[in-house]
Design a protein around this motif. Structure first.
Motif, PDB file in Angstrom:
ATOM      1  N   MET A 107      22.855 -59.768   7.992  1.00 25.16           N
ATOM      2  CA  MET A 107      22.268 -59.765   6.644  1.00 25.16           C
ATOM      3  C   MET A 107      23.191 -60.444   5.633  1.00 25.16           C
ATOM      4  O   MET A 107      22.735 -61.137   4.720  1.00 25.16           O
ATOM      5  CB  MET A 107      21.959 -58.331   6.219  1.00 25.16           C
ATOM      6  CG  MET A 107      20.832 -57.687   7.016  1.00 25.16           C
ATOM      7  SD  MET A 107      19.226 -58.489   6.787  1.00 25.16           S
ATOM      8  CE  MET A 107      18.656 -57.668   5.303  1.00 25.16           C
ATOM      9  N   LEU A 108      24.492 -60.270   5.806  1.00 26.46           N
ATOM     10  CA  LEU A 108      25.458 -60.934   4.930  1.00 26.46           C
ATOM     11  C   LEU A 108      25.309 -62.457   5.049  1.00 26.46           C
ATOM     12  O   LEU A 108      25.276 -63.171   4.034  1.00 26.46           O
ATOM     13  CB  LEU A 108      26.876 -60.502   5.320  1.00 26.46           C
ATOM     14  CG  LEU A 108      28.003 -60.791   4.330  1.00 26.46           C
ATOM     15  CD1 LEU A 108      27.840 -59.963   3.061  1.00 26.46           C
ATOM     16  CD2 LEU A 108      29.355 -60.479   4.986  1.00 26.46           C
ATOM     17  N   ALA A 109      25.190 -62.938   6.285  1.00 27.84           N
ATOM     18  CA  ALA A 109      25.054 -64.378   6.501  1.00 27.84           C
ATOM     19  C   ALA A 109      23.705 -64.898   6.013  1.00 27.84           C
ATOM     20  O   ALA A 109      23.624 -65.953   5.367  1.00 27.84           O
ATOM     21  CB  ALA A 109      25.236 -64.694   7.990  1.00 27.84           C
ATOM     22  N   ALA A 118      13.809 -56.008   9.641  1.00 23.67           N
ATOM     23  CA  ALA A 118      14.362 -56.324   8.317  1.00 23.67           C
ATOM     24  C   ALA A 118      15.167 -57.622   8.368  1.00 23.67           C
ATOM     25  O   ALA A 118      15.102 -58.454   7.448  1.00 23.67           O
ATOM     26  CB  ALA A 118      15.234 -55.173   7.823  1.00 23.67           C
ATOM     27  N   MET A 119      15.920 -57.828   9.441  1.00 26.57           N
ATOM     28  CA  MET A 119      16.718 -59.050   9.585  1.00 26.57           C
ATOM     29  C   MET A 119      15.820 -60.283   9.672  1.00 26.57           C
ATOM     30  O   MET A 119      16.064 -61.304   9.012  1.00 26.57           O
ATOM     31  CB  MET A 119      17.597 -58.935  10.840  1.00 26.57           C
ATOM     32  CG  MET A 119      18.677 -57.861  10.729  1.00 26.57           C
ATOM     33  SD  MET A 119      19.253 -57.260  12.339  1.00 26.57           S
ATOM     34  CE  MET A 119      20.209 -58.644  12.924  1.00 26.57           C
ATOM     35  N   ILE A 120      14.770 -60.175  10.474  1.00 27.55           N
ATOM     36  CA  ILE A 120      13.877 -61.321  10.656  1.00 27.55           C
ATOM     37  C   ILE A 120      13.099 -61.616   9.387  1.00 27.55           C
ATOM     38  O   ILE A 120      12.894 -62.783   9.017  1.00 27.55           O
ATOM     39  CB  ILE A 120      12.947 -61.068  11.857  1.00 27.55           C
ATOM     40  CG1 ILE A 120      13.763 -61.120  13.151  1.00 27.55           C
ATOM     41  CG2 ILE A 120      11.811 -62.084  11.898  1.00 27.55           C
ATOM     42  CD1 ILE A 120      12.997 -60.742  14.391  1.00 27.55           C
ATOM     43  N   ASP A 168      32.975 -62.346   3.848  1.00 26.28           N
ATOM     44  CA  ASP A 168      32.424 -62.998   2.655  1.00 26.28           C
ATOM     45  C   ASP A 168      32.901 -64.447   2.564  1.00 26.28           C
ATOM     46  O   ASP A 168      32.118 -65.354   2.233  1.00 26.28           O
ATOM     47  CB  ASP A 168      32.832 -62.242   1.388  1.00 26.28           C
ATOM     48  CG  ASP A 168      32.008 -60.974   1.189  1.00 26.28           C
ATOM     49  OD1 ASP A 168      30.806 -60.998   1.528  1.00 26.28           O
ATOM     50  OD2 ASP A 168      32.565 -59.989   0.691  1.00 26.28           O
ATOM     51  N   ALA A 169      34.165 -64.661   2.862  1.00 23.33           N
ATOM     52  CA  ALA A 169      34.697 -66.021   2.800  1.00 23.33           C
ATOM     53  C   ALA A 169      34.032 -66.913   3.841  1.00 23.33           C
ATOM     54  O   ALA A 169      33.759 -68.092   3.586  1.00 23.33           O
ATOM     55  CB  ALA A 169      36.209 -66.000   3.003  1.00 23.33           C
ATOM     56  N   LEU A 170      33.763 -66.359   4.998  1.00 27.29           N
ATOM     57  CA  LEU A 170      33.138 -67.158   6.058  1.00 27.29           C
ATOM     58  C   LEU A 170      31.701 -67.518   5.714  1.00 27.29           C
ATOM     59  O   LEU A 170      31.301 -68.686   5.795  1.00 27.29           O
ATOM     60  CB  LEU A 170      33.188 -66.409   7.390  1.00 27.29           C
ATOM     61  CG  LEU A 170      32.636 -67.192   8.587  1.00 27.29           C
ATOM     62  CD1 LEU A 170      33.511 -67.022   9.806  1.00 27.29           C
ATOM     63  CD2 LEU A 170      31.204 -66.786   8.939  1.00 27.29           C
ATOM     64  N   VAL A 171      30.891 -66.524   5.310  1.00 22.51           N
ATOM     65  CA  VAL A 171      29.469 -66.818   5.080  1.00 22.51           C
ATOM     66  C   VAL A 171      29.260 -67.667   3.840  1.00 22.51           C
ATOM     67  O   VAL A 171      28.201 -68.297   3.689  1.00 22.51           O
ATOM     68  CB  VAL A 171      28.624 -65.524   5.002  1.00 22.51           C
ATOM     69  CG1 VAL A 171      28.756 -64.714   6.288  1.00 22.51           C
ATOM     70  CG2 VAL A 171      28.979 -64.693   3.778  1.00 22.51           C
TER      71      VAL A 171
END
Length: 385
Positions: A94-96, A118-120, A69-72
């Motif tokens: 998906m998080l990013a 779903a990602m795309i 979470d901190a990175l994205v």
């Protein structure tokens, strides 16, 4: 995929920040290539407690973060590079994406096509890239072979194979590679590169046969797979390509070979990132000139001169002219690891161009990762019927 740059996207003159999830040995190798793109900086690393990750953070002055979470959500991160095992790709990407970051992910795109779609779609809605690192298409050898096929220099393409005799010395029995719930199996984890390579040459294919072999005495360990993919149809001619992957060799015997058969010759390519080529064919004067232009600096060996009663030549009920039988050897001075480094640099620069100029054409786009995954999933599914 055309994208609209998100609010945090790098402008054409501002530094591009990279965040890495999963900084192991390969992650370091790749990131060193990415950072050779001007105005690029490694901002943060997360998702790994390995020594390599801490050393890399110190080397490049990057933040070592405790959470994804901190990175994205880091304000200076524009692109998230994911170099973790396949079963983590969907959740991490998906998080990013939901944080508005562009994503470059190691192959495969996901564990299955449903996740990949779903990602795309999420990336499309957010206006960010979601790219799989299928860097084979940046290889000049790939472009040369595609030109040869498209220009019909050796006649029609008829058949092909890719054989991967891979080493397993670095894959202990407990390694995630052998666990289908984490890797997706050999077709999905490894085969996508080569399904994409041949699709680039021949168009989209359909898997018509597939097998999987388990290591004797280890009922859950699949170490060999094979698939036959059909390209074309009855209108333009059906073409079959066989793909074999076996993770059975000592590391020193790790080797790969692909062969493409044409009406008037064949091409053999060596290494999984093709560096060396041997072409054998019968040629007329014009074809000989075109081939030596296509493969500059190649070694040309004349196997036989063809004249008089030996002309014309015939095959597949066709008659054609040729004046020599030749062997052309190309790329034998190329260092594979150096080429691999260059392909990573080219892939990353291409995606950076797509970030800065959203309407630009990219050699590898979102569709490559999904289509190669769909073929791999089809092969995996057919092998288990």
């Amino acid at each position: 995929m055309n994208t609209t740059a998100p609010a945090n996207a790098a402008s054409t003159d501002r530094e591009l920040g990279i965040g890495v999830i999963g900084m192991g040995g390969f992650g370091l190798f790749a990131v060193q290539q990415f950072l050779q793109t001007p105005n690029t900086r490694l901002v943060a690393i997360a998702g790994s407690s390995r020594d390599e990750a801490h050393r890399t953070a110190r080397r490049f002055g990057a933040d070592m973060l405790d959470s994804l979470d901190a990175l994205v959500n880091h304000p200076d991160v524009d692109v998230v590079y994911i170099a973790t095992p396949p079963f983590m790709h969907y959740e991490q990407a998906m998080l990013a994406i939901n944080a508005g970051k562009h994503v470059i992910c190691e192959k495969p795109l996901a564990m299955n096509p449903e996740e990949g779609r779903a990602m795309i779609e999420a990336a499309r809605q957010k206006g960010v890239l979601m790219v799989t690192n299928l860097m084979q298409r940046y290889n000049p050898m790939y472009a040369r072979i595609k030109h040869l096929i498209d220009k019909n220099l050796l006649g029609d393409f008829l058949h092909g194979y890719f054989e991967n005799y891979a080493g397993d010395e670095g894959l202990a029995p407990e390694h995630w590679f052998w666990d289908r719930s984490k890797s997706g199996g050999i077709f999905i984890e490894h085969g996508v590169h080569f399904f994409d390579l041949f699709a680039g040459w021949l168009g989209k294919g359909t898997v018509v046969a597939s097998q999987v072999i388990k290591r004797p005495g280890l009922s859950d360990l699949e170490d060999q797979v094979q698939a036959t993919v059909q390209y074309g149809d009855d209108t333009i001619g059906r073409k079959l390509v066989n793909f074999y992957h076996g993770f059975t060799q000592t590391g020193r015997m790790d080797r790969q070979e692909m062969r493409l058969l044409f009406e008037r010759g064949d091409i053999t390519l060596h290494e999984w990132v093709p560096t060396r080529m041997v072409l054998r064919a019968v040629v007329d004067e014009e074809t000989s000139r075109e081939l030596m232009t296509l493969f500059p600096g190649a070694q040309l060996n004349v196997t036989a001169n063809i004249s008089g009663k030996d002309k014309p030549l015939r095959g597949r009920f066709k008659t054609f002219d040729a004046y020599q039988q030749v062997e052309i050897r190309f790329g034998f001075e190329q260092e594979k690891q150096h080429l691999y480094s260059e392909l990573l640099r080219l892939m990353f620069r291409d995606q950076v161009s797509g970030i800065k100029y959203p309407d630009t054409h990219r050699i590898i786009s979102e569709e490559n990762g999904l289509e190669s995954l769909e073929t791999a999933a089809q092969a995996d599914r057919l092998a288990r019927q």
